[in-house]
Design a protein around this motif. Structure first.
Motif, PDB file in Angstrom:
ATOM      1  N   PHE A  95       1.170  -1.517  -0.328  1.00  0.00           N
ATOM      2  CA  PHE A  95       0.270  -0.143  -0.015  1.00  0.00           C
ATOM      3  C   PHE A  95       0.860   1.023   0.114  1.00  0.00           C
ATOM      4  O   PHE A  95       0.354   2.303  -1.019  1.00  0.00           O
ATOM      5  CB  PHE A  95      -0.562   0.188   0.987  1.00  0.00           C
ATOM      6  N   SER A 191      -2.213  -5.165  -7.989  1.00  0.00           N
ATOM      7  CA  SER A 191      -3.099  -6.049  -7.268  1.00  0.00           C
ATOM      8  C   SER A 191      -2.238  -7.645  -9.371  1.00  0.00           C
ATOM      9  O   SER A 191      -3.124  -8.558  -8.663  1.00  0.00           O
ATOM     10  CB  SER A 191      -4.445  -5.842  -7.860  1.00  0.00           C
ATOM     11  N   SER A 216     -12.211  -4.352  -6.421  1.00  0.00           N
ATOM     12  CA  SER A 216     -12.281  -5.043  -5.304  1.00  0.00           C
ATOM     13  C   SER A 216     -10.674  -6.180  -4.859  1.00  0.00           C
ATOM     14  O   SER A 216     -10.792  -6.110  -3.793  1.00  0.00           O
ATOM     15  CB  SER A 216     -13.305  -5.928  -5.802  1.00  0.00           C
ATOM     16  N   PRO A 219      -6.314  -2.617  -2.157  1.00  0.00           N
ATOM     17  CA  PRO A 219      -6.460  -2.501  -1.401  1.00  0.00           C
ATOM     18  C   PRO A 219      -7.111  -1.638  -0.867  1.00  0.00           C
ATOM     19  O   PRO A 219      -7.535  -0.645  -1.333  1.00  0.00           O
ATOM     20  CB  PRO A 219      -4.957  -1.875  -0.724  1.00  0.00           C
ATOM     21  N   GLN A 220      -7.967  -1.281   0.236  1.00  0.00           N
ATOM     22  CA  GLN A 220      -9.111  -0.892   1.205  1.00  0.00           C
ATOM     23  C   GLN A 220      -8.707   0.405   0.762  1.00  0.00           C
ATOM     24  O   GLN A 220     -10.450   1.443   0.282  1.00  0.00           O
ATOM     25  CB  GLN A 220     -10.586  -0.901   2.368  1.00  0.00           C
ATOM     26  N   GLY A 221      -7.425   1.536   1.190  1.00  0.00           N
ATOM     27  CA  GLY A 221      -7.131   2.740   1.193  1.00  0.00           C
ATOM     28  C   GLY A 221      -7.476   2.518  -0.352  1.00  0.00           C
ATOM     29  O   GLY A 221      -6.719   4.511  -0.245  1.00  0.00           O
ATOM     30  N   ARG A 223      -9.347   2.175  -2.628  1.00  0.00           N
ATOM     31  CA  ARG A 223     -10.215   1.964  -4.073  1.00  0.00           C
ATOM     32  C   ARG A 223     -10.945   3.172  -4.363  1.00  0.00           C
ATOM     33  O   ARG A 223     -11.114   2.696  -5.552  1.00  0.00           O
ATOM     34  CB  ARG A 223     -11.263   0.802  -3.396  1.00  0.00           C
ATOM     35  N   ARG A 250      -3.029   9.790   2.313  1.00  0.00           N
ATOM     36  CA  ARG A 250      -3.581   8.534   2.699  1.00  0.00           C
ATOM     37  C   ARG A 250      -2.831   7.272   3.378  1.00  0.00           C
ATOM     38  O   ARG A 250      -2.044   7.154   3.797  1.00  0.00           O
ATOM     39  CB  ARG A 250      -3.909   8.383   1.837  1.00  0.00           C
ATOM     40  N   GLU A 252      -3.137   3.746   5.555  1.00  0.00           N
ATOM     41  CA  GLU A 252      -3.706   2.353   5.167  1.00  0.00           C
ATOM     42  C   GLU A 252      -5.117   1.888   5.989  1.00  0.00           C
ATOM     43  O   GLU A 252      -4.604   1.908   7.054  1.00  0.00           O
ATOM     44  CB  GLU A 252      -3.322   0.653   4.659  1.00  0.00           C
ATOM     45  N   PRO A 253      -5.976   1.690   6.053  1.00  0.00           N
ATOM     46  CA  PRO A 253      -7.526   1.656   7.173  1.00  0.00           C
ATOM     47  C   PRO A 253      -6.171   0.199   7.809  1.00  0.00           C
ATOM     48  O   PRO A 253      -6.076  -1.137   7.210  1.00  0.00           O
ATOM     49  CB  PRO A 253      -8.748   1.130   6.748  1.00  0.00           C
ATOM     50  N   PRO A 255      -6.937  -2.804  10.100  1.00  0.00           N
ATOM     51  CA  PRO A 255      -7.502  -4.548   9.618  1.00  0.00           C
ATOM     52  C   PRO A 255      -8.085  -4.718  10.715  1.00  0.00           C
ATOM     53  O   PRO A 255      -7.834  -4.736  12.302  1.00  0.00           O
ATOM     54  CB  PRO A 255      -6.500  -5.851   8.995  1.00  0.00           C
TER      55      PRO A 255
END
Length: 306
Positions: A95, A191, A216, A219-221, A223, A250, A252-253, A255
């Motif tokens: 990320f 990805s 999808s 990484p969530q941060g 998208r 930014r 990354e959230p 987990p």
């Protein structure tokens, strides 16, 4: 002293050194093209525009001669693998590394766009991973916004997997087209795949124009940011400056916390990552010649080590 790197539709590329010892990539235009006054005139005007691109994350023009028998162009040589090679060898980026990559590419696009140039072929093969950050190279089909096109207006110029919808449909190109390509590049880096799937060029082109991207796997941060870059309407995409602001802050959230099972223990295993190897000057031709030395030249940097 120079070393031959390769040749394509527009001419030959050599690795050379300046009198001061700087490594440069020199493209020499084919004689038959040099005899066409319209080509020579357009080439000179585009070189003049490209010299204004001199950002930290590009490979700038260092010299050129458009009046000699065989016009030539020299750009800074950038040793290092392409982003395409880096992902293929080492796998998808973390990320944080994707954010660093995106910030560097956004800054490069800002430098390019402020000179009135749209790159039109931003892809992993045209991003070199140098020691001090990514470098955007190969402006072989770049478009100078205030100049008439040199190529057939009906020609499809670019790399299908990394083209914008308006580029595919023949619409007007703006800096937002490069932002769409940047979103595709970041998705690949994060990805090792594309948000429009795989398949033939025709299938990819159709999906880019008519379907929504699947982010999808990212990484969530990343998208929402990548999805914004891939908006179908150019005016809905962020600018490079807005991307720089977003990527700089930014995170990354974290987990979700999962309580460990009773009496279980998972050891931490460290596995060193393999090195990408040393620079092979001969392979630099691959980046320059992947699509042939395409027309409407503005600038073509030469780094492509493995």
């Amino acid at each position: 002293m120079s070393a031959f790197l390769g040749q394509g539709g527009m001419g030959s590329v050599y690795l050379a050194r300046s009198r001061g010892g700087r490594s440069v990539a020199v493209k020499v235009i084919r004689p038959e093209l040099a005899r066409e006054p319209s080509f020579r005139s357009r080439f000179a005007r585009e070189i003049s525009a490209a010299k204004a691109v001199n950002g930290a994350y590009t490979a700038p023009v260092v010299d050129a001669d458009t009046d000699c028998d065989q016009p030539w162009l020299a750009t800074v040589f950038v040793p290092g693998p392409s982003l395409w090679e880096a992902v293929r060898v080492g796998g998808a980026f973390t990320f944080d590394r994707v954010c660093q990559l995106g910030a560097g590419l956004a800054e490069a696009l800002a430098d390019i766009h402020k000179t009135g140039i749209v790159h039109r072929d931003l892809k992993p093969q045209n991003v070199l991973m140098s020691a001090d950050g990514p470098r955007v190279i190969d402006f072989g089909i770049a478009h100078v916004t205030d100049l008439p096109p040199l190529t057939d207006p009906d020609a499809l110029l670019g790399t299908p997997r990394f083209m914008s919808p308006e580029q595919i449909t023949g619409g007007a190109l703006s800096p937002a087209s490069d932002v769409f390509s940047l979103g595709l590049v970041l998705a690949f880096a994060a990805s090792d795949q594309g948000p429009f799937g795989s398949g033939s060029n025709a299938q990819l082109l159709y999906r880019i124009v008519h379907t929504e991207p699947d982010v999808s796997a990212l990484p969530q941060g990343l998208r929402l940011l990548v999805a914004a870059c891939l908006a179908k309407r150019p005016d809905r995409r962020p600018t490079p400056a807005e991307l720089l602001d977003a990527l700089g802050t930014r995170e990354e959230p974290a987990p979700p916390t999962v309580p460990p099972a009773r009496r279980s223990y998972t050891p931490t295993v460290w596995a060193p990552q393999g090195r990408l190897g040393t620079v092979d000057f001969a392979s630099n031709a691959q980046a320059l010649l992947a699509d042939g030395l395409t027309d409407a030249l503005v600038i073509e940097a030469a780094g492509h080590g493995t």
